[in-house]
Motif scaffolding. Structure first.
Motif, PDB file in Angstrom:
ATOM      1  N   UNK A 120      -0.053  39.097  23.989  1.00 47.69           N
ATOM      2  CA  UNK A 120       1.320  39.172  23.857  1.00 47.69           C
ATOM      3  C   UNK A 120       1.568  38.942  22.397  1.00 47.69           C
ATOM      4  N   UNK A 121       0.888  38.084  21.724  1.00 47.38           N
ATOM      5  CA  UNK A 121       0.851  37.936  20.190  1.00 47.38           C
ATOM      6  C   UNK A 121       0.594  39.065  19.684  1.00 47.38           C
ATOM      7  N   UNK A 122      -0.321  39.951  20.045  1.00 48.13           N
ATOM      8  CA  UNK A 122      -0.524  41.441  19.467  1.00 48.13           C
ATOM      9  C   UNK A 122       0.746  42.161  19.571  1.00 48.13           C
ATOM     10  N   UNK A 123       1.004  42.346  20.655  1.00 42.47           N
ATOM     11  CA  UNK A 123       2.037  43.147  21.090  1.00 42.47           C
ATOM     12  C   UNK A 123       3.477  42.813  20.256  1.00 42.47           C
ATOM     13  N   UNK A 124       3.587  41.324  20.118  1.00 46.10           N
ATOM     14  CA  UNK A 124       4.778  40.814  19.566  1.00 46.10           C
ATOM     15  C   UNK A 124       4.924  41.643  18.022  1.00 46.10           C
ATOM     16  N   UNK A 125       3.504  41.426  17.481  1.00 47.02           N
ATOM     17  CA  UNK A 125       3.436  41.956  16.125  1.00 47.02           C
ATOM     18  C   UNK A 125       3.810  43.290  15.995  1.00 47.02           C
ATOM     19  N   UNK A 126       3.260  44.184  17.068  1.00 50.10           N
ATOM     20  CA  UNK A 126       3.389  45.849  16.933  1.00 50.10           C
ATOM     21  C   UNK A 126       5.140  46.086  17.344  1.00 50.10           C
ATOM     22  N   UNK A 127       5.659  44.958  17.973  1.00 49.42           N
ATOM     23  CA  UNK A 127       7.029  45.201  18.306  1.00 49.42           C
ATOM     24  C   UNK A 127       7.931  45.061  17.222  1.00 49.42           C
ATOM     25  N   UNK A 128       7.583  43.927  16.400  1.00 47.03           N
ATOM     26  CA  UNK A 128       8.333  43.495  15.042  1.00 47.03           C
ATOM     27  C   UNK A 128       8.403  44.781  14.243  1.00 47.03           C
TER      28      UNK A 128
END
Length: 501
Positions: A120-128
């Motif tokens: 989720x942390x990695x996906x959050x960075x990609x989402x940002x």
């Protein structure tokens, strides 16, 4: 081993545990410290206070539990090493109880949630980064529309102003023009030609096919706005190229990692089923937990092969191609030396051990199903307070072909999972570096293209317009008063700055 009075400190089993403890303390904990939260996550774990005291049930996050696992594992090894009298009572020690009580799913839930949290942390960075792309795109488009609706009217206003002034020149009588004025008239004629103005003074109409200057300026400005919008947006589109491939790979790796947890949990539950400890487990609880893990592992394996996670199975990923078609012993870099220690016998042959992970999982689930369906594999009666009978139990477990093959197959499966995570991590890191390089190069190119585009579409037309206004000004103030006084409209403009129709 402890209940049988045998000190296991010099066995291969303990040496393997010591290696795992070292890995947790030196590598694993420092890595997860940077990415794991220390806030409670809503999962309860058991934390014994002392023997014969009610255990604490606490909501402690994964990192703190991992730290406690590392600390208590070292404590248990130290106790075993320094204890002269070993018997069954050691199994009820509070530090041992911490592991046994939480091995019923509490540790597993925390681990799986931690893996999801990392993803989720990695996906959050990609989402940002994706969000930045859409925000920049929106701002660029809105700004360009604002520029279009703001600048186009100014271009029209400038054009109309120039056209009206030029029209004034045509009201001047040509008979008063001397040689200098004839030269000015030629300049006026050139300007009128560009602005498509009718010659009312000379009763002459230009009927050329040239496009008006204002139309050219509008077209150039619209082209500039469109090109600049595209140039600004393009560097941010690289995140979309990165996202499609890498997000699917991360999704696959996260769920593939569950194989390691489920197989380890199955091995523990299979052994507990034979031990049949009524102190820590209720009647039938070991079998229920084992069947639960079996169902979860079977469902997970079917979903991975169907491509539910990541869009395709592991064998379809190019980066894992060397792990297909009998790859041999597979371990991640730090554990490759373990390959030389493998022993083949009974159900565990070299051909099976060197198979790809999909076949290993088929074999593992098949042997587990055989083990569960035949009670003779795990039915053993003994008195745990008698060392001799505990020794017989230990011998029965060590010689059980199903326990042995499940343990060895799970080691190979975990080796494949670790290697896939290693290859996947390297690929993701390289893709992230590639993304940064491409973004940097595109931003540099964007800066250069903006400069060139501005010069072609904006700077040159502005200079042309300024030269035009300068010529109009020079012409206006070089006309003798005796000439412009013959035109009331021109006189009003010169004296009052008003353009009367």
């Amino acid at each position: 081993m402890v209940a049988s009075g045998y000190n296991p400190i010099q066995t291969d089993f303990i040496r393997g545990i010591l290696g795992d403890i070292g890995y947790i303390g030196k590598i694993y904990l420092p890595i997860i410290y940077e990415i794991q939260s220390i806030n409670p996550v809503g999962l309860i774990t058991t934390h014994p206070v002392d023997n014969e005291v009610v255990d604490n049930l606490l909501d402690v996050n994964y990192y703190k539990v991992a730290m406690k696992i590392y600390r208590k594992a070292n404590i248990i090894i130290e106790k075993v090493n320094n204890t002269d009298s070993l018997d069954y009572r050691f199994l009820y020690d509070k530090d041992v109880r911490f592991f046994v009580e939480n091995s019923k799913g509490q540790f597993g839930d925390l681990f799986l949630q931690a893996v999801e949290m990392t993803n989720d942390n990695i996906e959050h960075e990609v989402f940002i980064n994706e969000l930045v792309f859409f925000i920049i795109s929106g701002i660029a488009i809105i700004f360009m529309f604002y520029m279009i609706f703001r600048i186009i009217p100014l271009i029209n206003k400038s054009y109309l102003f120039s056209k009206k002034i030029i029209s004034l020149y045509k009201t001047l009588p040509s008979k008063y023009f001397n040689e200098q004025m004839n030269e000015i008239t030629d300049q006026i004629d050139d300007i009128c030609e560009n602005y498509d103005v009718e010659d009312s003074g000379l009763e002459k109409k230009f009927k050329n096919k040239k496009k008006s200057t204002t139309k050219n300026q509008k077209v150039l400005f619209l082209c500039f706005c469109g090109i600049i919008t595209v140039i600004i947006i393009i560097p941010f589109t690289t995140i979309l190229l990165f996202n499609n491939k890498c997000k699917n790979l991360m999704d696959f790796l996260v769920h593939s990692t569950r194989r390691g947890y489920y197989t380890a949990s199955v091995n523990i539950k299979a052994t507990e089923l034979i031990i049949n400890d009524y102190y820590y487990y209720s009647v039938g609880e070991q079998l229920r937990l084992l069947l639960e893990r079996y169902d979860q592992l079977t469902k997970l394996e079917a979903e991975l092969k169907e491509g539910k996670y990541g869009g395709k199975s592991g064998s379809d990923y190019e980066i894992f191609s060397k792990l297909n078609n009998n790859p041999g012993c597979v371990r991640f870099s730090m554990k490759e030396h373990i390959c030389a220690l493998r022993e083949f016998k009974n159900f565990y042959t070299q051909d099976i051990a060197n198979s790809p992970i999909d076949y290993l999982m088929v074999e593992y689930l098949s042997r587990l199903n055989e083990f569960i369906n035949n009670g003779e594999n795990y039915y053993f009666i003994y008195n745990y307070t008698v060392k001799e009978e505990v020794n017989k139990l230990l011998k029965f477990i060590n010689e059980n072909p199903y326990i042995e093959v499940l343990s060895k197959l799970s080691e190979d499966i975990v080796g494949h999972v670790d290697k896939m995570n290693e290859l996947g991590s390297e690929y993701l890191i390289n893709e992230a570096k590639k993304y940064l390089r491409w973004t940097l190069m595109l931003h540099a190119l964007e800066t250069f293209l903006i400069y060139i585009t501005f010069y072609i579409f904006i700077s040159r037309p502005i200079k042309h317009q300024l030269r035009l206004m300068d010529n109009i000004t020079n012409i206006s103030f070089s006309i003798p008063s005796s000439v412009y006084n013959t035109s009331p409209r021109f006189t009003t403009f010169i004296e009052h700055g008003k353009l009367n129709e």
